[in-house]
Design an enzyme around this catalytic site. Structure first.
Site, PDB file in Angstrom:
ATOM      1  N   ARG A  59       0.838  -1.196   0.000  1.00 48.43           N
ATOM      2  CA  ARG A  59       0.000   0.000   0.000  1.00 48.43           C
ATOM      3  C   ARG A  59       0.870   1.241   0.000  1.00 48.43           C
ATOM      4  O   ARG A  59       1.147   1.822  -1.034  1.00 48.43           O
ATOM      5  CB  ARG A  59      -0.970  -0.010   1.194  1.00 48.43           C
ATOM      6  CG  ARG A  59      -2.211   0.894   0.989  1.00 48.43           C
ATOM      7  CD  ARG A  59      -1.964   2.368   1.173  1.00 48.43           C
ATOM      8  NE  ARG A  59      -1.638   2.720   2.544  1.00 48.43           N
ATOM      9  CZ  ARG A  59      -1.431   3.950   2.966  1.00 48.43           C
ATOM     10  NH1 ARG A  59      -1.536   4.976   2.115  1.00 48.43           N
ATOM     11  NH2 ARG A  59      -1.088   4.209   4.217  1.00 48.43           N
ATOM     12  N   HIS A  71       8.545   7.334   8.426  1.00 49.67           N
ATOM     13  CA  HIS A  71       9.280   7.456   7.167  1.00 49.67           C
ATOM     14  C   HIS A  71      10.719   7.840   7.485  1.00 49.67           C
ATOM     15  O   HIS A  71      11.013   8.369   8.559  1.00 49.67           O
ATOM     16  CB  HIS A  71       8.622   8.502   6.266  1.00 49.67           C
ATOM     17  CG  HIS A  71       7.328   8.046   5.671  1.00 49.67           C
ATOM     18  ND1 HIS A  71       7.138   7.882   4.322  1.00 49.67           N
ATOM     19  CD2 HIS A  71       6.157   7.694   6.261  1.00 49.67           C
ATOM     20  CE1 HIS A  71       5.904   7.456   4.097  1.00 49.67           C
ATOM     21  NE2 HIS A  71       5.282   7.338   5.262  1.00 49.67           N
ATOM     22  N   CYS A  73       3.984   9.386   0.291  1.00 49.10           N
ATOM     23  CA  CYS A  73       2.631   9.857   0.003  1.00 49.10           C
ATOM     24  C   CYS A  73       2.628  10.734  -1.236  1.00 49.10           C
ATOM     25  O   CYS A  73       3.342  11.742  -1.285  1.00 49.10           O
ATOM     26  CB  CYS A  73       2.077  10.634   1.195  1.00 49.10           C
ATOM     27  SG  CYS A  73       0.430  11.325   0.899  1.00 49.10           S
ATOM     28  N   ASN A  79       9.193   4.864   3.201  1.00 45.38           N
ATOM     29  CA  ASN A  79       8.907   4.384   4.543  1.00 45.38           C
ATOM     30  C   ASN A  79      10.190   3.898   5.202  1.00 45.38           C
ATOM     31  O   ASN A  79      11.200   3.639   4.549  1.00 45.38           O
ATOM     32  CB  ASN A  79       7.922   3.206   4.479  1.00 45.38           C
ATOM     33  CG  ASN A  79       6.543   3.623   4.043  1.00 45.38           C
ATOM     34  OD1 ASN A  79       5.710   3.983   4.853  1.00 45.38           O
ATOM     35  ND2 ASN A  79       6.301   3.566   2.742  1.00 45.38           N
TER      36      ASN A  79
END
Length: 308
Positions: A12, A206, A237, A246
């Site tokens: 994701r 992150h 993002c 991340n």
């Protein structure tokens, strides 16, 4: 990992910034490999609009390809009650209801003010419960916003303590931009645990400023029970300028050493990550992987090199 478990979010948050959609079969391979290795939980996709986040377009196809037992360890990102309803109908049982603490990022990310997302949460909770599922309250930009700058911790605490969010079993504190530092993370996790309703605290970090592992360890020490990471540090993002990858799952695991994580496990992860990132054309940001592929062969965590 004392007191906390890893959730790998490669499929994701890892994929969403790449602009590429992995075939469902490839995603199934990643899910099953990670679960077989012992990774406790995964985030496998989202209900975001496929025209805005193309890599998530086949999330429901992935859900359909997995067994109920596999899905019991998998989470899907949602932002509205309608998302919960559609995901539940497809077989999802773990819902991460996400919105931003800052209005500016919430508008950029999901097209509404934060108050509108809070107001809709009771319906999302009801739908998740009706499906026999579990729902998390995920607070993006818990530390800083790409548009408004530093976020007041009291705003985070107010949302966490709002009666309309009480139905969530977990609360995810997201350092969306990777700009937090360990004392900040420790303070916010502690405050949430002490001043808001009892629920599991999850830390989503992150590594933009190199603090990913340090912040994760600070969160665990302060009582976070789950932490997020992605293979090779993939991700970011698409609606947050300045957000990079991340925190690497491999780096988190090497730092925390859960019982199931062994040199053989790491070798499998290195191979899985290498192939995945090659397919995506993305760099590997994991320092642990870099070390595992070094020539320091006397160290048991180095991946064995074939003899010439």
């Amino acid at each position: 990992m004392t007191g906390a478990v890893l959730r790998d979010v490669t499929l994701r948050d890892g994929l969403q910034l790449t602009g590429k959609t992995l075939p469902v079969e490839r995603k199934v391979e990643v899910v099953r490999t990670l679960l077989a290795l012992g990774v406790p939980a995964l985030e496998i996709g989202s209900m975001a609009r496929p025209d805005l986040v193309p890599p998530m377009a086949n999330t429901m196809e992935l859900v359909a390809a997995l067994t109920p037992e596999e899905l019991s360890r998998c989470w899907v990102w949602v932002a509205t009650p309608r998302h919960v309803e559609k995901a539940a109908a497809a077989g999802v049982r773990n819902f991460q209801y996400c919105f931003s603490v800052s209005d500016a990022h919430n508008r950029a990310n999901i097209g509404r003010d934060t108050e509108q997302s809070v107001a809709a949460m009771p319906d999302a909770v009801r739908l998740a419960r009706d499906a026999g599922g579990s729902i998390q309250l995920c607070l993006a930009t818990s530390f800083t916003c790409p548009f408004d700058g530093p976020v007041d911790p009291e705003r985070v605490l107010a949302i966490a303590a709002d009666p309309r969010t009480e139905g969530a079993e977990d609360i995810v504190l997201a350092d969306t931009l990777g700009q937090a530092h360990p004392s900040q993370v420790s303070a916010l996790v502690t405050a949430v645990r002490e001043r808001t309703p009892p629920r599991r605290v999850v830390f989503h970090g992150h590594d933009t400023w190199g603090m990913g592992v340090a912040n994760t360890l600070a969160a665990v020490a302060a009582g976070a029970a789950m932490v997020d990471g992605s293979l090779g540090g993939l991700g970011g993002c698409p609606f947050a300028p300045g957000a990079s990858g991340n925190t690497s799952s491999e780096d988190i695991l090497f730092a925390t050493r859960p019982a199931w994580f062994t040199p053989a496990t790491l070798a499998t992860l290195v191979g899985l990550t290498g192939g995945l990132l090659a397919d995506l054309g993305e760099p590997n940001r994991s320092r642990t992987t870099e070390g595992a592929l070094s020539k320091a062969e006397a160290f048991e965590w180095v991946v064995s090199h074939p003899k010439p």
